[in-house]
Motif scaffolding. Sequence first.
Motif, mmCIF file in Angstrom:
data_model
loop_
_atom_site.group_PDB
_atom_site.id
_atom_site.type_symbol
_atom_site.label_atom_id
_atom_site.label_comp_id
_atom_site.label_asym_id
_atom_site.label_seq_id
_atom_site.Cartn_x
_atom_site.Cartn_y
_atom_site.Cartn_z
ATOM 1 N N GLY A 114 0.971 -0.890 -0.269
ATOM 2 C CA GLY A 114 0.271 0.028 0.266
ATOM 3 C C GLY A 114 0.932 1.494 -0.291
ATOM 4 O O GLY A 114 1.920 1.342 0.733
ATOM 5 N N THR A 115 0.740 2.546 -0.416
ATOM 6 C CA THR A 115 0.800 3.010 -0.925
ATOM 7 C C THR A 115 0.061 4.366 0.318
ATOM 8 O O THR A 115 -1.149 4.769 0.124
ATOM 9 N N PHE A 116 1.494 5.595 1.077
ATOM 10 C CA PHE A 116 0.631 6.507 1.704
ATOM 11 C C PHE A 116 1.382 7.114 0.978
ATOM 12 O O PHE A 116 2.977 7.399 1.742
ATOM 13 N N TYR A 117 1.003 9.241 1.894
ATOM 14 C CA TYR A 117 1.890 9.683 1.634
ATOM 15 C C TYR A 117 1.461 10.892 3.131
ATOM 16 O O TYR A 117 0.388 10.648 3.886
ATOM 17 N N PHE A 118 2.443 11.658 3.879
ATOM 18 C CA PHE A 118 2.348 12.477 4.533
ATOM 19 C C PHE A 118 2.813 14.265 3.994
ATOM 20 O O PHE A 118 3.416 14.012 2.960
#
Length: 369
Positions: A114-118
């Motif tokens: 899974g890809t996530f961002y801040f």
Amino acid sequence: MKKIKDLVLALLAVAMLSSCMSDGNSYAGFFGVNANGGRPVYANTAYAFLTFGSYGAWHIDQESGADWCKLDLMQGNGGAFYSIPARFTLNTTGESRVARFVVRDNSNGDDAYGTFYFSQYATRGDGSLGNASLVTGISGDDGSAITIEYDTLCRPTLLVMEKNGEQLRRLTIGYHTSDSTVSVSDGSSTLTGVYDLGYQTDRLQSDRDTVGYYEQSIFAGDADAFNVEEHKWGGEYTVQALLYTNGSLRDGNPDGEYVADSLRYQRGNAEGIVYREMLKLSYSDNSNRCQSVDVNQLLLGIEECNPYQLVAMFRDARNSKIISEASAADGKFVVETTLNSDKSVSTMTVTNKQGAKVKYTFTYSSTLP
């Protein structure tokens, strides 16, 4: 087939971000991958949290933003739900930025990931740019003097306002991570409120005093209005009422610029109104975000300056541009500024309706924390 016992039922209520597959012996996949609820943080936000549940052992690859965003944990075991702090450095670039991560299953990383961002705003919680200089002193040629101290997150911790040696206001401000509260001692009481990611609050209260936002009812189309009010024990109060029309209020992006069309100011006590101004506002091209304080709060002089708003504890009341004129039925206030090389205010001269002038000179900390 191995059963996962530690994933709580609450995970069933959140969407699965990546695939969940079984190789016949174990599960792989992630539930509830959540990087601060998808919300960006401010230029001076210290930390937020990544949460997710994992079926199998996992690791995280960071693809960008390693110079300013770090996770406390980059690998772990399966069959558990994690809450991992993400820590940020101050954003002094003047631009928003994004850090990208990928969480992968150790055994099935090509299929279960899974890809996530801040993301981090260009502006601090108080509305100033993250690279804005910190005002430590303001001196007026009318005998006014203001001193300000900050912590390592550019948050004000002490504000003292004086006139001809007499102390007018003193605020001691504390930020408490254990319960996300801010406390302000003004010498007679301690007001508290719950702060958000930008260390801002809607209301500060004690058993004696209250400071905060109060919404107005506006029935005309594209308009918004609110007050910032301070009420003190015994009936003394001040009100700043701001009106925004034709989309001038920020569109939801904290980095966006906005200016109020008008300001209504009133100070009173239990006996009645003591002072009132009803002003139509015009602005210069000079930004009000290149220094830590809201210089527009000096428009009516130090006696009428709300200390909470001077250090921008109520962000939406901070106009993004510096006022050039404030017109009333019986005259106008005129504001002239000179700037430093970084566009912060060097001097600000206010001419009131009677023609009297006050020149304020600003001093700054030599470096950001």
